[in-house]
Write an enzyme that holds these catalytic residues in place. Sequence first.
Site, mmCIF file in Angstrom:
data_model
loop_
_atom_site.group_PDB
_atom_site.id
_atom_site.type_symbol
_atom_site.label_atom_id
_atom_site.label_comp_id
_atom_site.label_asym_id
_atom_site.label_seq_id
_atom_site.Cartn_x
_atom_site.Cartn_y
_atom_site.Cartn_z
ATOM 1 C CG ASP A 1 -9.756 7.569 6.839
ATOM 2 O OD1 ASP A 1 -8.697 7.484 6.175
ATOM 3 O OD2 ASP A 1 -9.771 7.851 8.059
ATOM 4 C CG ASP B 1 -5.469 7.986 4.611
ATOM 5 O OD1 ASP B 1 -6.412 8.585 4.046
ATOM 6 O OD2 ASP B 1 -5.633 6.990 5.359
ATOM 7 C CD GLU C 1 -6.636 5.160 2.627
ATOM 8 O OE1 GLU C 1 -7.581 5.241 3.438
ATOM 9 O OE2 GLU C 1 -5.462 4.994 3.002
ATOM 10 N NE ARG D 1 -10.657 -1.266 4.189
ATOM 11 C CZ ARG D 1 -11.204 -1.407 5.392
ATOM 12 N NH1 ARG D 1 -12.346 -2.059 5.537
ATOM 13 N NH2 ARG D 1 -10.615 -0.915 6.459
ATOM 14 C CG ASP E 1 -1.742 5.396 4.955
ATOM 15 O OD1 ASP E 1 -1.549 4.353 5.615
ATOM 16 O OD2 ASP E 1 -2.850 5.702 4.476
ATOM 17 C CE LYS F 1 -6.400 8.906 8.052
ATOM 18 N NZ LYS F 1 -6.998 7.832 8.867
ATOM 19 C CE LYS G 1 -3.100 2.684 3.044
ATOM 20 N NZ LYS G 1 -3.916 2.717 4.275
HETATM 21 N N1 BES Z 1 -4.050 4.668 6.978
HETATM 22 C C1 BES Z 1 -5.155 4.435 7.834
HETATM 23 C C2 BES Z 1 -4.812 3.514 9.005
HETATM 24 C C3 BES Z 1 -3.802 4.043 9.980
HETATM 25 C C4 BES Z 1 -4.191 4.795 11.066
HETATM 26 C C5 BES Z 1 -2.469 3.727 9.834
HETATM 27 C C6 BES Z 1 -3.253 5.267 11.960
HETATM 28 C C7 BES Z 1 -1.534 4.173 10.732
HETATM 29 C C8 BES Z 1 -1.905 4.949 11.789
HETATM 30 C C9 BES Z 1 -6.306 3.810 7.043
HETATM 31 O O1 BES Z 1 -6.396 4.202 5.727
HETATM 32 C C10 BES Z 1 -7.559 4.217 7.729
HETATM 33 O O2 BES Z 1 -7.842 5.377 7.726
HETATM 34 N N2 BES Z 1 -8.269 3.255 8.293
HETATM 35 C C11 BES Z 1 -9.489 3.522 8.974
HETATM 36 C C12 BES Z 1 -10.484 2.478 8.559
HETATM 37 C C13 BES Z 1 -11.884 2.799 8.978
HETATM 38 C C14 BES Z 1 -12.401 4.020 8.241
HETATM 39 C C15 BES Z 1 -12.753 1.595 8.678
HETATM 40 C C16 BES Z 1 -9.207 3.456 10.461
HETATM 41 O O3 BES Z 1 -8.411 2.621 10.892
HETATM 42 O O4 BES Z 1 -9.770 4.260 11.200
HETATM 43 MN MN MN Z 2 -7.527 5.999 5.512
HETATM 44 ZN ZN ZN Z 3 -4.649 4.847 4.835
#
Ligand code: BES
Ligand code: MN
Ligand code: ZN
Length: 504
Positions: free
Chosen positions: A352, A275, A354, A356, A293, A282, A270
């Site tokens: 968010d 992000d 994204e 996947r 990210d 966020k 990825k």
């Molecule tokens: N890149 C983030 C996950 C992340 C968060 C990595 C903090 C490192 C530190 C990912 O894209 C994300 O935003 N995931 C969301 C998923 C949710 C919307 C289902 C998350 O983990 O909140």
């Molecule tokens: Mn995200």
């Molecule tokens: Zn992300």
Amino acid sequence: MPQTVEIAFQGLKARAQSTAVILVEPNKKLAGWAKKLDKATGGQINRALSSADFKGKARTSLDIPGIDDEQIGRVVAVGVGDVDELEEKDWVMLGGMIAGQLSSRRVRSASVIAECASVDTGKKMAPNAAALAFGAQLRCYAFEAYKADAKNDESRPAVLEQISFHVGDEKQTTADYGALDAVGQGVALARDLVNEPANRLGPIEFADRCAALAEVGCEVEIWDAEKCEEERFHSLLAVAQGSARPARVAIMRWNGAKSKRTKPVCFIGKGVVFDTGGISIKPAGGMEDMKGDMGGAACVTGLMHTLAARRAPVNAVGLVGLVENMPSDRAMRPGDVIDSRAGKTIEVLNTDAEGRLVLADLLAYAEETYNPKFMVNLATLTGAIMVALGREYAGMFSNDDGLSGDLSDAGFATGERVWRLPLDKGYDKLIDSKVADMKNIGGRLGGSITAAQFLQRFVTDTPWAHLDIAGVAFDSPKSEINPSWGSGWGVRLLDRMVQDKYES
Ligand code: BES
Ligand code: MN
Ligand code: ZN
């Protein structure tokens, strides 16, 4: 370029530099080189050790300045614990600790008398001295690309520039170090990519760094957004569409096996260069971390560099999806239904989620195109994995017990550990959608698992593992071998797994 230390190997009889590190084992008398120096100085070393009550306990050290010798002016004694108990990863840590001790004492150049790391005790001992040097190399990484005044900054710890390791078998250790040096380069590359701010490392710049792997012998293919469109990477492109900076996909191949036709091993990363969350934006606090990210893509790139640089006898392919997740008038919206390369439709309920979407097309493409022995994808995928595992283990999800076992083994050998979590049909219904084939979020519970279930829908029958590295790719605890925000996590793990299980 990262700050790195110059490492050299010399015999035990070679002239040492004025600062020398000696390794002291608990309850053992000084031997060999150190014993000779002690004699030559009328017992100065032993007197210093005993008056400071220095016992050689692991992770202790003693500075002995003012040595009465025309060659040696200062000795730093480092406790190593019981040498027979040390595993390879302990030698690596010890090397890191030594480098840390030297730099915090503002030493620029030193000799490490690695005699006890290179004496043959029946076990394979030669690699230990190389492991020591490897640890020092990992520790000496510094990301100072944007500190214009770093050279003039007096308060900054002095940078260790050079270490000579004095060893029993100089030739053998130099040879052993060759492969580890390649791993160190790969880790430094991965750290650099993670540490770079997103304004300076967009999809195009990241792809340029991938293209540079041609220098070590990789075949590299870079796709622009148009080519992604042609290849029906709809899901990846949906993430990129909100950003003014267009998507790239980089495919790096290393053909080191005897036959070009041997099935490759395959790594997928990825690479979200930043992000923001997109329209499901966020919160501001800590958002700057999202420049990391692309930790999965950084690992894959570092790993491919390593495999090529050490001429690994294996065929490997690394694919990274490089996009930026931005809110804009062109961005995807919650509720949008998007297509994917696999022909499955996705209802985007949270922009968010994204990562996947980026991985889905890469997994489908890689399986179909390369028919690989296995696929491992790495992604800073979910915040939930940190809730579950903290920052010590990465989360692992796999459809194959053999592959996940190999990854666990390599994790314990290197210290980059993974912990397996379940995939199960029962969770699968959480991502069923009323309007499309699936939705991109699964609700509040089991967030890392539903993300993994989503990915699994894009893999058919290839052994596959997904590593959720959100907790370990950046901002993980500093260690003897990692002084950096971007850890370069996974390069050592995957290099080890390939080396132990997949090389001919
Ligand atoms: N890149 C983030 C996950 C992340 C968060 C990595 C903090 C490192 C530190 C990912 O894209 C994300 O935003 N995931 C969301 C998923 C949710 C919307 C289902 C998350 O983990 O909140
Ligand atoms: Mn995200
Ligand atoms: Zn992300």
